[in-house]
Motif scaffolding. Structure first.
Motif, PDB file in Angstrom:
ATOM      1  N   SER A  95     -24.106  77.733  61.491  1.00 12.24           N
ATOM      2  CA  SER A  95     -24.132  77.562  60.221  1.00 12.24           C
ATOM      3  C   SER A  95     -24.811  76.353  59.935  1.00 12.24           C
ATOM      4  O   SER A  95     -26.024  76.241  60.653  1.00 12.24           O
ATOM      5  N   LEU A  97     -17.566  76.233  63.855  1.00 19.49           N
ATOM      6  CA  LEU A  97     -18.617  76.380  63.005  1.00 19.49           C
ATOM      7  C   LEU A  97     -19.745  75.556  63.160  1.00 19.49           C
ATOM      8  O   LEU A  97     -19.581  74.129  62.865  1.00 19.49           O
ATOM      9  N   GLU A 133     -19.508  81.138  57.090  1.00 22.82           N
ATOM     10  CA  GLU A 133     -18.321  80.399  58.022  1.00 22.82           C
ATOM     11  C   GLU A 133     -17.173  81.124  57.393  1.00 22.82           C
ATOM     12  O   GLU A 133     -16.139  81.340  58.421  1.00 22.82           O
TER      13      GLU A 133
END
Length: 300
Positions: free
Chosen positions: A115, A163, A148
């Motif tokens: 991410s 993440l 996410e």
């Protein structure tokens, strides 16, 4: 361990693959075209994202999935079509990962999904940690949030999900060569007003933090992959100049940067001060805390 990686031939993926292989692990790189990849010890290429691909039938018992797949945000202007491709590439790849996990009889212990710190939006005066759960309102924040949300569906299959919110990754590839080029040409200086934050991280710590997340069950949810000491752009540039023995003197106003890059100019003209609180609390041993040390390792 057996590690499955998407985006395994890219900047981060290649460094991560090398680290795992050097420590005796086996890496399975999911790729659209396995045929044109170089032969490497302990690395197997597995076809995916093609109509005839059935990666779940080719993979052994996988201990960890690491998803780094997604179209680059750095090349080309952000037209509406390109922005849609940036989002769709991340969503489709992550959705395929959860589909593969669902089909596997033996589930992996962990999914580490890429991410970005763009999740938090931009700010000149606010610092962000993993405890800040409200996403920003710009394009990158929207992409990160949706990416996410898709990754967290792996938890439905009992898979611990991390993440990995990447900051500005410093290495021989990526953003750094473009950032230092003006200094090598004796034309370095601040961009815009120079007050925007650059939450940087050395590529070795990116690899280290991903591996830390794989190995430690206490790591789950958001993980800020940044160094503990972010820098404002002006200070970042001064440090680059110091390391390269070049002047930091030629400012570039916002207007020409915005004209050249369009909406994408926000990557360099805006930023966020993002701190790796979770990594510090859980005891990750940072290799590079000081920006000057990181730059000297990479540039000198």
């Amino acid at each position: 361990m057996n590690i499955a990686i998407t985006g395994g031939t890219g900047f981060v993926g290649s460094a991560l693959t090398e680290s795992f292989v050097n420590d005796g692990h086996s890496v399975y790189i999911l790729t659209r075209n396995p045929a044109n990849k170089p032969v490497k010890k302990s690395v197997t290429y597995v076809k995916w994202l093609q109509d005839d691909a059935e990666p779940e039938k080719e993979l052994p018992n996988i201990h960890a999935f690491i998803n780094l797949a997604g179209e680059s945000i750095n090349s080309g202007r952000w037209t509406e079509e390109r922005k849609q491709r940036i989002l769709d590439s991340r969503i489709s790849a992550t959705r395929e990962i959860t589909s593969i996990i669902e089909k596997l009889d033996q589930k992996p212990r962990v999914l580490v999904n890429a991410s970005a710190i763009g999740f938090y939006g931009s700010s000149l005066d606010q610092s962000f940690t993993e405890n800040d759960t409200e996403p920003g309102s710009d394009f990158l924040a929207d992409v990160s949030r949706k990416w996410e949300d898709e990754a967290m569906k792996a938890q439905n299959h009992g898979v611990r999900t991390v993440l990995a919110r990447f900051g500005v990754i410093l290495g021989e590839e990526g953003a750094l060569p473009l950032m230092v080029l003006p200094y090598k040409l004796f034309m370095g200086g601040k961009l815009g007003d120079g007050r925007q934050w650059y939450s940087w991280v050395h590529i070795m710590d990116v690899v280290g933090m991903i591996r830390f997340a794989v190995d430690h069950e206490s790591v789950q949810g958001p993980l800020n992959v940044t160094a503990p000491e972010p820098k404002r752009m002006n200070d970042f540039g001064k440090t680059v100049g110091e390391v390269l023995n070049r002047p930091h003197w030629m400012p570039v106003p916002e207007a020409p940067v915005q004209a050249a890059l369009g909406e994408k100019s926000g990557i360099v003209l805006k930023g966020q001060c993002v701190l790796p609180q979770k990594a510090k609390e859980l005891g990750y041993p940072f290799r590079y805390i000081k920006l000057k040390d990181a730059l000297e390792n990479l540039l000198v």
